[in-house]
Design a protein around this motif. Structure first.
Motif, PDB file in Angstrom:
ATOM      1  N   ASN B  10      -5.103   3.313  13.737  1.00 23.19           N
ATOM      2  CA  ASN B  10      -5.869   1.387  13.043  1.00 23.19           C
ATOM      3  C   ASN B  10      -6.890   1.760  12.920  1.00 23.19           C
ATOM      4  OD1 ASN B  10      -2.920  -0.136  12.938  1.00 23.19           O
ATOM      5  ND2 ASN B  10      -2.953   0.907  15.033  1.00 23.19           N
ATOM      6  N   LYS B  11      -7.444   0.489  11.450  1.00 21.14           N
ATOM      7  CA  LYS B  11      -9.232   0.573  11.688  1.00 21.14           C
ATOM      8  C   LYS B  11      -9.010  -0.798  10.723  1.00 21.14           C
ATOM      9  CE  LYS B  11     -12.983   1.686  10.989  1.00 21.14           C
ATOM     10  NZ  LYS B  11     -14.381   1.087  12.098  1.00 21.14           N
ATOM     11  N   VAL B  12     -10.098  -1.322  11.313  1.00 21.65           N
ATOM     12  CA  VAL B  12     -10.375  -2.765  10.616  1.00 21.65           C
ATOM     13  C   VAL B  12     -11.131  -2.710  10.170  1.00 21.65           C
ATOM     14  CG1 VAL B  12     -10.022  -5.590  10.762  1.00 21.65           C
ATOM     15  CG2 VAL B  12      -8.497  -3.963  11.543  1.00 21.65           C
ATOM     16  N   THR B  13     -11.726  -3.003   8.775  1.00 20.16           N
ATOM     17  CA  THR B  13     -12.798  -3.243   8.404  1.00 20.16           C
ATOM     18  C   THR B  13     -13.801  -4.701   7.541  1.00 20.16           C
ATOM     19  OG1 THR B  13     -15.343  -1.458   8.100  1.00 20.16           O
ATOM     20  CG2 THR B  13     -12.977  -1.955   6.502  1.00 20.16           C
ATOM     21  N   GLU B  14     -14.462  -4.687   7.847  1.00 15.76           N
ATOM     22  CA  GLU B  14     -14.824  -5.856   6.662  1.00 15.76           C
ATOM     23  C   GLU B  14     -15.605  -5.187   5.151  1.00 15.76           C
ATOM     24  OE1 GLU B  14     -17.315  -8.481   9.784  1.00 15.76           O
ATOM     25  OE2 GLU B  14     -18.458  -7.295   8.288  1.00 15.76           O
ATOM     26  N   ASP B  86      -7.581  -1.634  -0.608  1.00 11.41           N
ATOM     27  CA  ASP B  86      -8.045  -0.292   0.144  1.00 11.41           C
ATOM     28  C   ASP B  86      -6.754  -0.840   0.891  1.00 11.41           C
ATOM     29  OD1 ASP B  86     -11.404   0.023  -0.383  1.00 11.41           O
ATOM     30  OD2 ASP B  86     -10.026   0.298  -2.197  1.00 11.41           O
ATOM     31  N   SER B  87      -6.383  -2.476   1.636  1.00  9.96           N
ATOM     32  CA  SER B  87      -5.822  -1.762   2.457  1.00  9.96           C
ATOM     33  C   SER B  87      -4.589  -1.008   2.031  1.00  9.96           C
ATOM     34  CB  SER B  87      -6.079  -3.754   3.023  1.00  9.96           C
ATOM     35  OG  SER B  87      -6.802  -4.077   3.287  1.00  9.96           O
ATOM     36  N   GLY B 106       2.170  12.992   8.652  1.00 15.25           N
ATOM     37  CA  GLY B 106       1.373  12.378   9.945  1.00 15.25           C
ATOM     38  C   GLY B 106       1.546  10.530  10.043  1.00 15.25           C
ATOM     39  N   PRO B 107       1.420  10.353  11.531  1.00  9.56           N
ATOM     40  CA  PRO B 107       1.270   8.728  11.016  1.00  9.56           C
ATOM     41  C   PRO B 107       1.016   8.362  10.235  1.00  9.56           C
ATOM     42  CG  PRO B 107       0.779   9.343  13.056  1.00  9.56           C
ATOM     43  CD  PRO B 107       0.315  11.053  12.193  1.00  9.56           C
ATOM     44  N   GLY B 108      -0.330   8.063   9.869  1.00 14.88           N
ATOM     45  CA  GLY B 108      -1.182   7.391   9.277  1.00 14.88           C
ATOM     46  C   GLY B 108      -1.301   6.797   9.670  1.00 14.88           C
ATOM     47  N   THR B 109      -3.361   6.409   9.012  1.00 15.64           N
ATOM     48  CA  THR B 109      -3.835   5.056   9.483  1.00 15.64           C
ATOM     49  C   THR B 109      -4.162   4.194   8.246  1.00 15.64           C
ATOM     50  OG1 THR B 109      -5.316   7.225  10.084  1.00 15.64           O
ATOM     51  CG2 THR B 109      -6.593   4.491  10.001  1.00 15.64           C
ATOM     52  N   ARG B 110      -4.036   2.877   9.268  1.00 13.88           N
ATOM     53  CA  ARG B 110      -3.480   1.393   9.258  1.00 13.88           C
ATOM     54  C   ARG B 110      -4.233   1.424   8.733  1.00 13.88           C
ATOM     55  NH1 ARG B 110       0.365   3.511  11.349  1.00 13.88           N
ATOM     56  NH2 ARG B 110       1.982   3.455  10.779  1.00 13.88           N
ATOM     57  N   LEU B 111      -4.811   1.097   7.258  1.00 12.49           N
ATOM     58  CA  LEU B 111      -7.050   0.012   6.996  1.00 12.49           C
ATOM     59  C   LEU B 111      -6.276  -1.092   6.680  1.00 12.49           C
ATOM     60  CD1 LEU B 111      -9.651   0.534   6.534  1.00 12.49           C
ATOM     61  CD2 LEU B 111      -9.110   1.309   4.183  1.00 12.49           C
ATOM     62  N   LEU B 112      -7.061  -1.894   7.237  1.00  9.60           N
ATOM     63  CA  LEU B 112      -7.143  -3.592   6.890  1.00  9.60           C
ATOM     64  C   LEU B 112      -8.672  -3.900   6.563  1.00  9.60           C
ATOM     65  CD1 LEU B 112      -5.840  -6.100   6.435  1.00  9.60           C
ATOM     66  CD2 LEU B 112      -6.531  -6.377   8.787  1.00  9.60           C
ATOM     67  N   VAL B 113      -9.242  -4.635   5.558  1.00  8.87           N
ATOM     68  CA  VAL B 113     -10.265  -5.133   4.732  1.00  8.87           C
ATOM     69  C   VAL B 113     -10.747  -5.459   4.580  1.00  8.87           C
ATOM     70  CG1 VAL B 113     -11.570  -4.301   3.380  1.00  8.87           C
ATOM     71  CG2 VAL B 113     -10.343  -2.417   3.522  1.00  8.87           C
ATOM     72  N   LEU B 114     -10.900  -6.579   5.689  1.00  7.37           N
ATOM     73  CA  LEU B 114     -10.909  -8.436   5.419  1.00  7.37           C
ATOM     74  C   LEU B 114     -12.444  -8.805   4.529  1.00  7.37           C
ATOM     75  CD1 LEU B 114     -11.176  -8.354   9.671  1.00  7.37           C
ATOM     76  CD2 LEU B 114      -8.714  -9.066   7.802  1.00  7.37           C
TER      77      LEU B 114
END
Lengths: 112, 114
Positions: B10-14, B86-87, B106-114
């Motif tokens: 998981n990745k949360v970014t601005e 891009d989320s 693969g299991p994936g990377t969940r990206l959330l762009v705030l």
């Protein structure tokens, strides 16, 4: 022409029933048709696949039916179980190619 | 044996920040693929590697997206100046050698762009 159209979007089936998911394609150059199963939080996993030289392929409770003239293929899940509850994706590719063209997915819920 | 692994999970970014997503394919698999899965949608092809070369980058949505693969193994997908659109879940897959072979995800990377 690259699209794969999948239906239904969601499906609810009672335990022991038959689940049927349909896909249609336009590109007659497609020659590989896999179905992937995806559980929440996991990547898709290959379930079963077919090539257009056969009209049906069965693996356990899962069967692919393929209609080349209609450019349609479907997944049948016999004796559906609650553990089958997942999202199912059909896909298509050309053997000479590398990318899978996916349908939009079907969320299956099997009630106990 | 070990399957395809991806990090982070998981990745949360601005908005505006750069992110790097990593994929470790199955050992010995020469073909590697990146897909994007938006909420409730199917998987969208992004890029394909054969060895360290990327014969087709046409699925990359914009020039903010880039990917590389080193040593015929690990791949990194970089998104510069992230935007909210891009989320998504970014999935990596690998296959043994030839196009058309089974792709293992693969299991994936969940990206959330705030």
């Amino acid at each position: 022409q690259q699209q794969v159209k999948q239906s239904p979007q969601s499906l609810i089936v009672q335990k022991g029933g038959i689940s049927i998911i349909n896909c249609a394609y336009e590109n007659t150059a497609f020659d590989y048709f896999p179905w992937y199963q995806q559980f929440p939080g996991k990547g898709p996993a290959l379930l079963i696949a077919i090539r257009p030289d056969v009209s049906e392929k069965k693996e356990g409770r899962f069967t692919i039916s393929f209609n080349k003239s209609a450019k349609q293929f479907s997944l049948h899940i016999m004796d559906s179980q609650p553990g089958d509850s997942a999202t199912y994706f059909c896909a298509a590719s050309m053997q000479s190619s590398y990318k899978l063209i996916f349908g939009s997915g079907t969320r299956l819920l099997v009630r106990p | 044996g070990a399957g395809v692994s991806q990090s982070p999970s998981n990745k949360v970014t601005e908005k505006g920040k750069d992110v790097e997503l990593r994929c470790d394919p199955i050992s010995g698999h020469t073909a590697l693929y990146w897909y994007r899965q938006s909420l409730g949608q199917g998987l969208e092809f992004l890029i394909y590697f054969q060895g360290n070369s990327a014969p087709d980058k046409s699925g990359l949505p914009s020039d903010r997206f880039s990917a590389e693969r080193t040593g015929g193994s690990v791949s990194t997908l970089t998104i510069q100046r992230t935007q909210q659109e891009d989320s998504a879940v970014y999935l990596c897959a690998s296959s043994p050698f030839r196009p058309g072979e089974t792709q293992y995800f693969g299991p994936g990377t969940r990206l959330l762009v705030l």
